[in-house]
Design an enzyme around this catalytic site. Sequence first.
Site, PDB file in Angstrom:
ATOM      1  N   SER A 161       0.824  -1.207   0.000  1.00  0.00           N
ATOM      2  CA  SER A 161       0.000   0.000   0.000  1.00  0.00           C
ATOM      3  C   SER A 161       0.867   1.270   0.000  1.00  0.00           C
ATOM      4  O   SER A 161       1.726   1.397  -0.861  1.00  0.00           O
ATOM      5  CB  SER A 161      -0.938  -0.063   1.203  1.00  0.00           C
ATOM      6  OG  SER A 161      -1.952   0.870   1.093  1.00  0.00           O
ATOM      7  N   ASP A 172      -9.826  -4.990  -4.356  1.00  0.00           N
ATOM      8  CA  ASP A 172      -9.201  -4.055  -3.414  1.00  0.00           C
ATOM      9  C   ASP A 172     -10.012  -2.752  -3.378  1.00  0.00           C
ATOM     10  O   ASP A 172     -10.096  -2.057  -4.382  1.00  0.00           O
ATOM     11  CB  ASP A 172      -7.757  -3.776  -3.873  1.00  0.00           C
ATOM     12  CG  ASP A 172      -6.964  -2.992  -2.845  1.00  0.00           C
ATOM     13  OD1 ASP A 172      -7.565  -2.166  -2.126  1.00  0.00           O
ATOM     14  OD2 ASP A 172      -5.741  -3.206  -2.765  1.00  0.00           O
ATOM     15  N   HIS A 182      -7.858  -5.484   0.395  1.00  0.00           N
ATOM     16  CA  HIS A 182      -6.639  -4.668   0.424  1.00  0.00           C
ATOM     17  C   HIS A 182      -5.506  -5.296   1.233  1.00  0.00           C
ATOM     18  O   HIS A 182      -4.346  -4.980   1.016  1.00  0.00           O
ATOM     19  CB  HIS A 182      -6.964  -3.276   0.974  1.00  0.00           C
ATOM     20  CG  HIS A 182      -5.813  -2.324   0.938  1.00  0.00           C
ATOM     21  ND1 HIS A 182      -5.105  -2.058  -0.221  1.00  0.00           N
ATOM     22  CD2 HIS A 182      -5.205  -1.594   1.915  1.00  0.00           C
ATOM     23  CE1 HIS A 182      -4.139  -1.199   0.048  1.00  0.00           C
ATOM     24  NE2 HIS A 182      -4.176  -0.896   1.327  1.00  0.00           N
TER      25      HIS A 182
END
Length: 360
Positions: free
Chosen positions: A208, A295, A334
Amino acid sequence: MVASATTKPGESHSAKMKWHLGSHVRRKGLWFRLRKVLLCVLGLYIAIPFLVRLCPGIQAKLIFLNFVRVPFFIDLKKPQEQGLNHTCNYYLQPEEDVTIGVWHTIPAAWWKNAQGKDQMWYEDALASSHPIILYLHGNAGTRGGDHRVELYKVLSSLGYHVVTFDYRGWGDSIGTPSERGMTYDALHVFDWIKARSGDNPVYIWGHSLGTGVATNLVRRLCERETPPDALILESPFTNIREEAKSHPFSVVYRYFPGFDWFFLDPITSSGIKFANDENVKHISCPLLILHAEDDPVVPFQLGRKLYNIAAPSRSFRDFKVQFVPFHSDLGYRHKYIYKSPELPRILREFLGKSESERQH
Ligand SMILES: *[C@@H]1O[C@H](CO)[C@@H](O)[C@H](O)[C@H]1NC(C)=O
């Protein structure tokens, strides 16, 4: 008695009147209050963009989210309480006035030997022939976050060392968050590992927002001709502007006139870029991108777009670039790619067998 008998009908009549009046007033009051609330919401909705534009620091805080400590009641000094009985907590000092908290997890097979050992023992363990993964976490939370801990467990069970840390301003690490600072902390830990790891491969894994730190770091390492042995990007974006635009927080403002000027320019003017799309053009080492189709935080398309920029780049001409999508039916979203039973195979095929497996 008489008086009460004569007044009773009148009383009840006037009570009825009052009731009617009351409900009318109440209904009017309710509408009035509702209108007030709606006006307030509308006022806020319009005021927030101006506020953000005037105080760009707000956007920086929203990107780093370092003040969000979830889960809150974790003692970062005790990784064993998170089920990591083969992990050592220690502190490094990348710069004056900056201290960062580090967790080093050794390959799970050695967990018994690790009981009661100190930092020196763990440092020495970096030199024994097992590859090392430097894990760069995303925004919000700490190195003790649940999905992070689960990934360390998976990787250590596959025979890797995992070294992770909280950037300055996160967790118990001291300092003010900034993109430059995060990248510098990562560089410091990388050099610290390299000084102890002998010939063992060192891989960089970013997740991320950590993918932004990872490409900043690896670009710098390539420029100084000390590239890592591979770069793994889990749920990456192209750059912070495109990410901020597609983030769920932005949904309510996506069609607000001047969205870019109000919300994205303050990010850029705070010096925050996380330009994965630019960085990959200057990176020369194997690159693996992992992304779940479902995601909701970093859209799958951004990971794919990054791959489409990296794959044809001249910088990768001698290295493999691989993109692994995870079907939305799997529900990894995610931060749950660590759950994939395919992950060990994907890593083994991409990184090659780890040293310990080769010996067998
Ligand atoms: C310690 O951790 C290892 C690796 O995760 C695990 O296999 C083992 O069962 C743990 N031992 C104890 C006593 O919790």
